[in-house]
Write a protein that holds these residues in place. Structure first.
Motif, PDB file in Angstrom:
ATOM      1  N   ALA A 185       0.847  -1.211   0.000  1.00  9.02           N
ATOM      2  CA  ALA A 185       0.000   0.000   0.000  1.00  9.02           C
ATOM      3  C   ALA A 185       0.872   1.247   0.000  1.00  9.02           C
ATOM      4  CB  ALA A 185      -0.913  -0.001   1.229  1.00  9.02           C
ATOM      5  N   ILE A 186       1.935   1.234   0.804  1.00  8.17           N
ATOM      6  CA  ILE A 186       2.823   2.405   0.883  1.00  8.17           C
ATOM      7  C   ILE A 186       3.574   2.588  -0.439  1.00  8.17           C
ATOM      8  CG2 ILE A 186       4.898   3.350   2.001  1.00  8.17           C
ATOM      9  CD1 ILE A 186       3.952   1.910   4.589  1.00  8.17           C
ATOM     10  N   VAL A 187       4.198   1.508  -0.920  1.00  6.25           N
ATOM     11  CA  VAL A 187       5.021   1.603  -2.135  1.00  6.25           C
ATOM     12  C   VAL A 187       4.162   2.030  -3.323  1.00  6.25           C
ATOM     13  CG1 VAL A 187       6.466   0.316  -3.775  1.00  6.25           C
ATOM     14  CG2 VAL A 187       6.698  -0.098  -1.323  1.00  6.25           C
ATOM     15  N   GLY A 188       3.013   1.392  -3.488  1.00  3.81           N
ATOM     16  CA  GLY A 188       2.155   1.676  -4.647  1.00  3.81           C
ATOM     17  C   GLY A 188       1.687   3.121  -4.640  1.00  3.81           C
ATOM     18  N   SER A 189       1.208   3.568  -3.477  1.00  2.12           N
ATOM     19  CA  SER A 189       0.661   4.914  -3.384  1.00  2.12           C
ATOM     20  C   SER A 189       1.775   5.954  -3.591  1.00  2.12           C
ATOM     21  CB  SER A 189       0.019   5.069  -2.002  1.00  2.12           C
ATOM     22  OG  SER A 189      -0.327   6.379  -1.781  1.00  2.12           O
ATOM     23  N   PHE A 190       2.938   5.703  -2.990  1.00  3.88           N
ATOM     24  CA  PHE A 190       4.062   6.632  -3.116  1.00  3.88           C
ATOM     25  C   PHE A 190       4.526   6.733  -4.571  1.00  3.88           C
ATOM     26  CE2 PHE A 190       8.628   7.472  -3.243  1.00  3.88           C
ATOM     27  CZ  PHE A 190       8.685   8.671  -2.561  1.00  3.88           C
ATOM     28  N   LEU A 191       4.707   5.574  -5.211  1.00  2.00           N
ATOM     29  CA  LEU A 191       5.231   5.604  -6.585  1.00  2.00           C
ATOM     30  C   LEU A 191       4.257   6.253  -7.564  1.00  2.00           C
ATOM     31  CD1 LEU A 191       7.160   2.241  -7.035  1.00  2.00           C
ATOM     32  CD2 LEU A 191       8.057   4.535  -6.609  1.00  2.00           C
ATOM     33  N   ARG A 192       2.954   5.989  -7.378  1.00  2.00           N
ATOM     34  CA  ARG A 192       1.958   6.626  -8.277  1.00  2.00           C
ATOM     35  C   ARG A 192       2.046   8.140  -8.152  1.00  2.00           C
ATOM     36  NH1 ARG A 192      -1.101   2.233  -6.940  1.00  2.00           N
ATOM     37  NH2 ARG A 192      -2.006   3.245  -5.117  1.00  2.00           N
ATOM     38  N   GLN A 193       2.123   8.622  -6.895  1.00  5.12           N
ATOM     39  CA  GLN A 193       2.175  10.073  -6.697  1.00  5.12           C
ATOM     40  C   GLN A 193       3.502  10.654  -7.199  1.00  5.12           C
ATOM     41  OE1 GLN A 193       2.391  12.353  -2.720  1.00  5.12           O
ATOM     42  NE2 GLN A 193       0.248  12.144  -3.201  1.00  5.12           N
ATOM     43  N   PHE A 194       4.584   9.950  -6.933  1.00  4.10           N
ATOM     44  CA  PHE A 194       5.898  10.451  -7.376  1.00  4.10           C
ATOM     45  C   PHE A 194       5.911  10.592  -8.890  1.00  4.10           C
ATOM     46  CE2 PHE A 194      10.364  10.996  -7.822  1.00  4.10           C
ATOM     47  CZ  PHE A 194      10.850  11.391  -6.586  1.00  4.10           C
ATOM     48  N   GLU A 195       5.409   9.554  -9.577  1.00  3.82           N
ATOM     49  CA  GLU A 195       5.400   9.578 -11.043  1.00  3.82           C
ATOM     50  C   GLU A 195       4.531  10.726 -11.553  1.00  3.82           C
ATOM     51  OE1 GLU A 195       4.079   5.955 -12.913  1.00  3.82           O
ATOM     52  OE2 GLU A 195       5.155   6.466 -14.749  1.00  3.82           O
ATOM     53  N   GLU A 196       3.389  10.930 -10.916  1.00  2.00           N
ATOM     54  CA  GLU A 196       2.474  12.000 -11.349  1.00  2.00           C
ATOM     55  C   GLU A 196       3.136  13.377 -11.200  1.00  2.00           C
ATOM     56  OE1 GLU A 196      -1.233  11.954  -9.205  1.00  2.00           O
ATOM     57  OE2 GLU A 196      -1.842  13.878 -10.123  1.00  2.00           O
ATOM     58  N   TYR A 197       3.971  13.529 -10.156  1.00  2.00           N
ATOM     59  CA  TYR A 197       4.558  14.847  -9.891  1.00  2.00           C
ATOM     60  C   TYR A 197       5.959  15.028 -10.480  1.00  2.00           C
ATOM     61  CZ  TYR A 197       0.558  16.618  -7.551  1.00  2.00           C
ATOM     62  OH  TYR A 197      -0.717  17.092  -7.313  1.00  2.00           O
ATOM     63  N   VAL A 198       6.343  14.133 -11.405  1.00  2.00           N
ATOM     64  CA  VAL A 198       7.565  14.374 -12.180  1.00  2.00           C
ATOM     65  C   VAL A 198       7.343  15.626 -13.040  1.00  2.00           C
ATOM     66  CG1 VAL A 198       8.979  13.463 -14.084  1.00  2.00           C
ATOM     67  CG2 VAL A 198       8.359  11.984 -12.153  1.00  2.00           C
ATOM     68  N   TYR A 199       6.086  15.895 -13.376  1.00  2.00           N
ATOM     69  CA  TYR A 199       5.703  17.132 -14.066  1.00  2.00           C
ATOM     70  C   TYR A 199       4.716  17.881 -13.173  1.00  2.00           C
ATOM     71  CZ  TYR A 199       7.496  14.573 -18.076  1.00  2.00           C
ATOM     72  OH  TYR A 199       8.294  13.846 -18.917  1.00  2.00           O
ATOM     73  N   SER A 200       4.947  19.188 -13.001  1.00  2.00           N
ATOM     74  CA  SER A 200       4.011  19.986 -12.195  1.00  2.00           C
ATOM     75  C   SER A 200       3.973  21.404 -12.743  1.00  2.00           C
ATOM     76  CB  SER A 200       4.465  20.003 -10.730  1.00  2.00           C
ATOM     77  OG  SER A 200       5.755  20.564 -10.643  1.00  2.00           O
ATOM     78  N   ASP A 201       3.047  22.205 -12.216  1.00  2.00           N
ATOM     79  CA  ASP A 201       3.019  23.630 -12.604  1.00  2.00           C
ATOM     80  C   ASP A 201       4.052  24.422 -11.807  1.00  2.00           C
ATOM     81  OD1 ASP A 201       0.881  23.425 -14.446  1.00  2.00           O
ATOM     82  OD2 ASP A 201      -0.560  23.401 -12.784  1.00  2.00           O
ATOM     83  N   VAL A 202       4.113  24.134 -10.507  1.00  2.00           N
ATOM     84  CA  VAL A 202       5.011  24.896  -9.632  1.00  2.00           C
ATOM     85  C   VAL A 202       5.674  23.944  -8.638  1.00  2.00           C
ATOM     86  CG1 VAL A 202       5.180  26.806  -7.959  1.00  2.00           C
ATOM     87  CG2 VAL A 202       3.419  26.885  -9.729  1.00  2.00           C
ATOM     88  N   ILE A 203       6.990  24.101  -8.459  1.00  2.00           N
ATOM     89  CA  ILE A 203       7.666  23.436  -7.338  1.00  2.00           C
ATOM     90  C   ILE A 203       8.121  24.518  -6.367  1.00  2.00           C
ATOM     91  CG2 ILE A 203       9.558  22.008  -6.520  1.00  2.00           C
ATOM     92  CD1 ILE A 203       9.634  20.570  -9.154  1.00  2.00           C
ATOM     93  N   ILE A 204       7.746  24.331  -5.116  1.00  2.00           N
ATOM     94  CA  ILE A 204       8.191  25.239  -4.052  1.00  2.00           C
ATOM     95  C   ILE A 204       9.270  24.514  -3.267  1.00  2.00           C
ATOM     96  CG2 ILE A 204       7.470  26.475  -1.964  1.00  2.00           C
ATOM     97  CD1 ILE A 204       4.587  26.477  -3.239  1.00  2.00           C
TER      98      ILE A 204
END
Ligand code: 48H
Length: 270
Positions: A15-34
């Motif tokens: 559950a941890i690995v799957g959820s983390f990797l999905r989110q990490f992959e999604e945020y390889v591209y973003s509008d803004v990084i702070i």
């Protein structure tokens, strides 16, 4: 019959690995990084998240909040000058008036409410993540960050030869506090000159930090104490109103840049 549902240990890890990797992959591209999850970065993130942008906060520590957990010395009370207490109202933090126009709040309450409000606005967090470098493309435009797992910075080189990874974004906000780490990277390449923060002068500093908050290099905005470091402005000590108002201003500037990018891509594509 047991109180808790039966779950195997391996399912917890999956559950941890799957959820983390999905989110990490999604945020390889973003509008803004702070970069930096202190008060200025959190407020900037909250404003941008509320406006519907895809926002990522990179924080080298395991926890968010930066210097907002304590006020001055070892005392966990923060002060804010009018009108910045209005932001405490927005995130439901109680406070009292210490003297006319000077407000005091419990730092743990203020900080945790601000973190919660930022997460509620949809902002995602990569903690234990250190900003190491920038991606800079044609037109000298910042186009992303190079990051690494922050504990490796504290290990000897012989055991920590880990290459960093790049994350693409459209706007970067330097909210790294006194160190102004992102702007500093550009200074190392002679692309920017940092003056270094000045001595304390509360009356002058807070106004100046908010006024100077903005784009210092194409695609890079500075906010919070990083602004004082870049422009040689006086520090304000244990009062946080300028951090919150500067974060708001940084979000407005970022939205302006994102709108310009949108408009020029519409023009280019007909
Ligand atoms: C990832 C990083 C990196 C990196 C740093 O210090 P902060 O609280 O910053 P501000 O500007 O939001 O607030 C400043 C305020 O706390 C303060 O110090 C004041 C008002 N001082 C006045 C005075 O006179 O002394 O937060 C910065 C955050 C921290 O959480 C750092 O861990 C993080 O940025 N950070 N994260 N990669 N390279 N560098």
């Amino acid at each position: 019959m047991t109180l808790f549902h039966q779950v195997r240990e391996g399912e917890v890890t999956k559950a941890i690995v799957g959820s983390f990797l999905r989110q990490f992959e999604e945020y390889v591209y973003s509008d803004v990084i702070i970069v930096g999850g202190g008060p200025s970065g959190l407020i900037a993130g909250r404003e941008l998240g509320k406006a519907g942008y895809k926002v990522l906060i990179i924080e080298r520590n395991n926890y968010l909040g930066g210097g907002f957990w304590v006020g001055g010395y070892f005392m966990n009370k923060v002060t804010l000058r009018a009108p910045s207490q209005e932001i405490l109202d927005e995130v439901n933090v109680p406070y009292s008036e210490a003297s006319e126009g000077l407000y005091v709040a419990d730092a743990p309450h203020a900080c945790s409410k601000l973190i919660g409000a930022t997460c509620d606005a949809g902002v995602k967090i990569f903690n234990l993540t250190l900003m190491e470098d920038l991606i800079v493309r044609e037109d000298n435009m910042v186009a992303g960050l190079v990051v690494n797992w922050s504990p490796i910075a504290y290990l000897p080189k012989e055991v920590s030869a880990l290459d960093p990874i790049p994350l693409e974004t459209r706007v970067v906000i330097d909210a790294t506090g006194h160190d102004a780490c992102v702007a500093r990277k550009l200074e190392h390449r002679s692309a920017l000159k940092l003056t270094g923060e000045g001595a304390m002068w509360i009356e002058k500093s807070e106004e100046a930090v908010v006024e100077h908050t903005g784009e210092v290099y194409p695609g890079l905005i500075v906010t919070g104490m990083a602004v004082a470091t870049v422009y040689g402005l006086p520090r304000m000590g244990p009062t946080f109103g300028a951090m919150l108002l500067s974060g708001k201003r940084a979000a407005e500037v970022a939205i302006g840049i994102l709108q310009q990018i949108e408009e020029s891509s519409v023009t280019e594509n007909g």
